[in-house]
Motif scaffolding. Structure first.
Motif, PDB file in Angstrom:
ATOM      1  N   ALA A 105      45.266  79.350  57.176  1.00 16.57           N
ATOM      2  CA  ALA A 105      45.165  79.683  58.730  1.00 16.57           C
ATOM      3  C   ALA A 105      46.493  80.523  58.999  1.00 16.57           C
ATOM      4  O   ALA A 105      46.141  81.345  59.851  1.00 16.57           O
ATOM      5  CB  ALA A 105      44.941  78.584  59.403  1.00 16.57           C
ATOM      6  N   SER A 106      47.607  80.304  58.247  1.00 13.12           N
ATOM      7  CA  SER A 106      48.812  81.041  58.849  1.00 13.12           C
ATOM      8  C   SER A 106      49.105  82.107  57.722  1.00 13.12           C
ATOM      9  O   SER A 106      49.869  83.157  58.035  1.00 13.12           O
ATOM     10  CB  SER A 106      49.979  80.066  59.136  1.00 13.12           C
ATOM     11  N   ARG A 107      48.726  82.012  56.504  1.00 11.23           N
ATOM     12  CA  ARG A 107      48.965  83.089  55.248  1.00 11.23           C
ATOM     13  C   ARG A 107      47.678  83.389  54.917  1.00 11.23           C
ATOM     14  O   ARG A 107      47.100  82.968  54.028  1.00 11.23           O
ATOM     15  CB  ARG A 107      49.641  82.196  54.501  1.00 11.23           C
ATOM     16  N   THR A 108      47.223  84.501  55.497  1.00 14.48           N
ATOM     17  CA  THR A 108      45.554  85.033  55.342  1.00 14.48           C
ATOM     18  C   THR A 108      45.830  86.335  54.438  1.00 14.48           C
ATOM     19  O   THR A 108      44.661  86.628  54.096  1.00 14.48           O
ATOM     20  CB  THR A 108      44.938  85.268  56.675  1.00 14.48           C
ATOM     21  N   GLY A 109      46.845  87.234  54.232  1.00 12.72           N
ATOM     22  CA  GLY A 109      46.614  88.267  53.855  1.00 12.72           C
ATOM     23  C   GLY A 109      46.796  88.257  52.187  1.00 12.72           C
ATOM     24  O   GLY A 109      47.133  87.275  51.538  1.00 12.72           O
TER      25      GLY A 109
END
Length: 594
Positions: A105-109
């Motif tokens: 959710a916070s590290r999507t790339g």
């Protein structure tokens, strides 16, 4: 350090550490046990389910089982991790260097996934497997999923992936096809209540059984939610928690009072229902929560009516079960389904209303007024059982008129007098039900149709209801063949919509409350209203052109033309001497009055 600084919430304190501690996931545990025992451990797992059913907890247990070395340090992968070896302790505390947890959710790339791809080629520092746990994996971007595909398909033998998600449909199928999928089930009420009882025994507190039932129902199948609510209830009750305290904590109305309100609504008692709603609101119940509870009771009663065993739900008290069974027996399914549909609409309206209580009161008023409406079967039965209309002067009665304008003998019970159409009407409505319509019904129909003696009155009705599209279609594309009140036959033009007859009949029925027969014939239709109007306008212009004064005006002004005739002119007299424009003075004014 204060006494409360070391307190750990129950959801973390009693977090399952082994598969034996997991509740309600027997199918998944059996599959994993067989895989571990046969050394057929997949390289990637995806765990899916609603919130609070143990997805992340299961991922950690799998990681511990893969890397457990046993108390003596010589053990292998097992379905029952010991929990005392260094890998087990480090993984449970979230600090093992070879078990990496990532929140998608916070590290999507792509850059976040690139870090994983670049590190998978290095062997584990101290454990048997290097394990990547990615929570909420559906939050990864499309490019991130694509970057992970190759590594996920052929990872090194020392790498395992464990994904957790609540939105399995958002994960690309190319990723799902490379993983072994496990669907974690919602907690059954029986399992949740039993587990909560174990916890309160370990904590040494007292919580009433009906309070546990309320907590279980509010958790909606989520064990974490149930444990968190239990933790809050214990603090609210200071060691002894009752159902009333839990109800107050959750902002719920008493289930018994909800049933009381439900019965008052279904009985059509408006004043009593409003008083009960006000009482629940004064006691702290949320109006929206009350309406949701009414919807839940409606659904529950409907299910009991079809499946009586549904009343034996463990979260329902014995008294409520008896009341539910009684309601299911007394209330018709038609009334229950109507109640359900209206409550769904009401919940949307209350959520948007500026004042929830006022909206809830208006909803209760509407619900009580429709609750005792008779069904169509009851209406037909009442019409059949209504007393016949007394025969008119002269004895005997005329035979009823059918929808086609002809007459047919009455088929009613002996002694029932057929009714006579109202004056001015040439048709009625065909008999309904087996015994034919009653005199009162037919009189009402004829009274409704008495206002439409001519077709022009039907057109005026369409114009009065501001249905401009239908008005234009009727005036331009309807060639009237035959008309009688309640019956229209017309011939179509080239531009007539195919559904004009059906729409015209539907609109007239909704406006008059009487069924109209509208049909299409192949011939015999007169000119349309628009054609008649155009012909009348043309006749007026022709009459105007024959008038000597108009002829004189047009002769003096050659480029002038007649646009519209406002009123009818006087008939042209044959012996009127035409005016010769050449003999008129140059200063003659045709509009000058002598």
């Amino acid at each position: 350090m204060t006494k409360g600084s070391n307190y750990q919430v129950l959801a973390l304190k009693y977090r399952p550490a082994t598969f034996a501690d997991l509740v309600g996931q027997a199918a998944m545990v059996r599959t994993l046990r067989n895989a571990f025992e046969s050394d057929r451990i997949a390289h990637a797992f995806v765990l899916t389910g609603v919130r609070g059913v143990g997805k992340t907890t299961t991922a950690r247990i799998i990681a511990k089982g893969m890397n457990c070395i046993g108390p003596d340090g010589k053990g292998g992968a097992t379905i029952e991790p010991c929990g005392v070896c260094e890998p087990c302790i480090a993984i449970a505390e979230g600090r093992h260097v070879d078990v990496m947890e990532m929140d998608a959710a916070s590290r999507t790339g792509v850059d976040d996934i690139r870090e994983i791809i670049s590190s998978v080629h290095y062997r584990a520092a101290s454990a048997r497997y290097k394990i990547y746990i990615i929570d909420e994996v559906h939050m990864l971007s499309t490019n991130a999923f694509n970057a992970l595909l190759k590594t996920l398909e052929e990872p090194p033998e020392h790498v395992k992936f464990i994904f957790a998600t609540t939105e399995i449909r958002k994960i690309p199928v190319t990723v799902l096809s490379r993983c072994q999928r496990f669907d974690l089930r919602r907690m059954e009420p029986e399992d949740t209540i039993a587990y909560l009882k174990k916890l309160i025994t370990k904590e040494g507190v007292s919580v009433a059984d009906d309070a546990l039932a309320l907590i279980t129902r509010a958790a909606e199948g989520s064990m974490r939610d149930a444990i968190s609510l239990l933790d809050q209830a214990i603090a609210h009750g200071a060691g002894e928690t009752s159902a009333e305290q839990v109800r107050t904590m959750l902002g719920l109305a008493d289930r018994g009072r909800i049933l009381d309100l439900f019965e008052l609504i279904m009985q059509g008692k408006v004043a009593e229902a409003l008083a009960e709603l006000s009482g629940q609101y004064a006691d702290g119940a949320d109006p929206i929560a009350v309406l949701r509870d009414l919807a839940e009771v409606t659904h529950w009663t409907s299910v009991i009516k079809i499946t009586p065993e549904a009343a034996e739900e463990p979260t329902i008290s014995p008294g409520e079960r008896l009341r539910g069974a009684d309601l299911a027996e007394r209330l018709p399914m038609r009334a229950l389904t109507r109640m359900w549909q209206m409550l769904l609409k009401v919940l949307e309206e209350v959520a948007q209303a500026p004042n929830a209580m006022m909206a809830a009161e208006m909803a209760v008023i509407r619900l009580t007024h429709v609750a005792d409406l008779p069904s169509p079967e009851d209406l037909v039965r009442r019409l059949q059982d209504s007393p016949p209309r007394p025969a008119g002067p002269g004895g005997g009665g005329a035979t009823p008129v059918t929808g086609g304008g002809g007459s047919s003998p009455a088929g009613g019970a002996p002694g029932r007098q057929p009714s006579t159409p109202a004056p001015g009407s040439s048709g009625g409505v065909s008999a309904i039900a087996n015994g034919g319509s009653s005199g009162r019904q037919e009189l009402s129909v004829n009274s409704a149709l008495a206002r439409f003696v001519e077709f022009e009155q039907v057109v005026d009705l369409i114009r009065a209801n501001r249905d401009m599209q239908l008005l234009v279609e009727v005036e331009d594309n309807l060639r009237l063949a035959r008309y009688s009140p309640g019956r229209i036959e017309f011939e179509m033009t080239e531009n007539t919509p195919r559904d004009l007859a059906a729409r015209l009949a539907s609109r007239l029925q909704s406006w008059t409350g009487v069924r109209w027969g509208v049909s299409v014939v192949s011939s015999g239709g007169a000119a349309t209203i628009a054609e008649t109007r155009a012909q009348h306008r043309s006749d007026l212009q022709g009459q105007a052109l024959r008038h000597p004064m108009v002829q004189a005006v047009l002769a003096r002004f050659p480029n002038a033309e007649i646009r519209e005739v406002k009123s009818d002119l006087e008939p042209v007299v044959d012996d009127v001497v035409p005016i010769d424009p050449d003999e008129m003075d140059d200063d003659w004014d045709p509009f000058e009055v002598d």
